[in-house]
Enzyme design. Sequence first.
Site, PDB file in Angstrom:
ATOM      1  N   GLU A 175       0.814  -1.222   0.000  1.00 16.63           N
ATOM      2  CA  GLU A 175       0.000   0.000   0.000  1.00 16.63           C
ATOM      3  C   GLU A 175       0.850   1.276   0.000  1.00 16.63           C
ATOM      4  OE1 GLU A 175      -2.921  -0.155   3.116  1.00 16.63           O
ATOM      5  OE2 GLU A 175      -3.955  -1.869   2.235  1.00 16.63           O
ATOM      6  N   GLU A 178      -4.995  -8.711   1.036  1.00 15.09           N
ATOM      7  CA  GLU A 178      -5.658  -8.340   2.288  1.00 15.09           C
ATOM      8  C   GLU A 178      -7.134  -8.144   2.033  1.00 15.09           C
ATOM      9  OE1 GLU A 178      -4.277  -4.973   4.548  1.00 15.09           O
ATOM     10  OE2 GLU A 178      -2.169  -5.498   4.248  1.00 15.09           O
TER      11      GLU A 178
END
Length: 481
Positions: free
Chosen positions: A180, A385
Site C-alpha cells: 500500500e 488483504e
Amino acid sequence: MVTAAQQAAAPTPDDAPRTFPKGFLWGSATAAYQIEGAAAEDGRTPSIWDTYARTPGRVRNGDTGDIATDHYHRRSEDVALMAELGLGAYRFSLSWPRIQPTGRGPAVQKGLDFYRRLADELLEKGIKPVATLYHWDLPQELEDAGGWPERATAERFAEYAALAADALGDRVKTWTTLNEPWCSAFLGYGSGVHAPGRTDPVAALRAAHHLNLGHGLAVQALRDRLRADAQVSVTLNIHHVRPLTGTDGDADAVRRIDALANRVFTGPMLNGAYPEDLFKDTAGLTDWSFVQDGDLPLIHQPLDFLGINYYAPTVVSEADGSGTHTSDGHGNSPHSPWPGADRVAFHQPPGDTTAMGWAIDPSGLYDLLRRLASDFPGLPLVITENGAAFDDYADPAGQVNDPARIAYVRGHLAAVHQAILDGVDVRGYFLWSLLDNFEWAHGYSKRFGAVYVDYPTGTRIPKASARWYSEVARTGVLPGA
C-alpha cells in the site's frame, strides 16, 4: 439456447456452495510493526512508526508497538496455530530496522535469523512463506535524512531488498516489494494520520514517485538474486471509486481520485508512464521535475502477479472546495491526503459498516477485479488483504463468536468466486489479519484478527471465524449463506 460460457458466467445462488479452483492459495497476513514487539531487541532501532506512536496525541490511548502481540517471542506458537488452522500460506512483512537498523550498511544477522527461523518453521508445517519487504516501517534515520520524498531512500530500499534476498531467497520464493504505497505517501506525508506525520502535499507526491522508483529498483535487486522460479509482486490498495450521482462533475471527481489513488502507481509500475491528467490536476503544486530521465523504465518491471488489498468502496462527488475530505475512511485531519483534489467531496456509502466505519460492500471487490482484469490482461491477481474489524470479546467460557466477520468474509469470497467464474485470473486470498494487533493510529482499539489476542497476557483464542475460514481453506469450498 444457453451456451457453456454463459452458464459459467451465471451468478451462483447465494445459498449454494462454491468450489474454488484447484491450487487456489488460502492464507492470512500480518505486518511486522503490528505484531512483533521486541522494539529494541537484537539490534533493532526505531522506525518512523516507533517515533510516531511515541508522540503524544498521534495514536489512540498512547498505544505503541513496543510489545504488540509479542510475535517475536511467540513465533513458534503462532506458526503452530497457522498449521492448526490449515493455512496454505502466510504473508508477513520484514522489519527494515530489524534487518538494517540505520537503513544503510550491512545486515544484522540476529534480525535475519528471526526471519530465517520463521520461514523454516512455516516450511516444516507445509505453509508457504510470502515476504513483504516494506509495510510502512522506514528506519527513522532515513526519515531524518528526508524520507521517501528524497530519491536516496529509493536507492537505500534497493540495497535492503538485496540483503533480504541474499539471506532468505533459499527459503522464500514469493516476494512483495511494497504494501500500500498510497498510504505511505499520502497518509504519511499528506494528511499526517500515518507515520511520519508530515502534512506537505508536494512531499506526498514526491514520496509517491520515490516509492515507485524504490519498487522498480527492488524488483531488479530481487530478480538478480532469486531463482528463476521465484515470484515478485507489489501490493496496492486500489480504491474502487464510485460517483455519488451521474453528473459530469461527479464523474470528474471519480477521475481525479482514481488518478491520485490508483493510476499514480499502476501507471508507471504496469504501463510505464504516469497519467497525463494527474500532472494537469497537480500542476499548481509541482512540475514533477523530480521524475528523472530513465526513471519510468526502472519502475516498469515485469511482475508475476499484482496484490490487491480491498476493504470498502469509495464514493465521491464534485464539491465547491469548501467541503470535507475527512469522510474518505482514512482518518481525520485538517490536511488532505488528496493533492490537487480540493473540489472533491467524500461520502459514506449506504448500508452496514464495520467497527472502522467502513462500508460492507463485496460488490466493490467484484467490480474492482473485473476492472483490473480488463486494464491489465494477462496479469494474475491475488487478494493480499481483505477483512474487517468488529467489537469482539471473549465470553465467560473463553469463546469468541464473531458472526459478522464470517458474513463479511463469506460475502467477499463469493465476490472473488464470481469474478473467477467470469474469467478473472485470481490465484489466492489472504485474510487480514491472522491476529488482533496494533492497528496503526487506532492503537489496540480495533480488532481485525481471526485469532483474538488478550493483550495483557498474550493469550491467543481462535475466533469462530478462524474455525470457519480454516474449513474453507482446507476444502476449497465456500459454504452457502
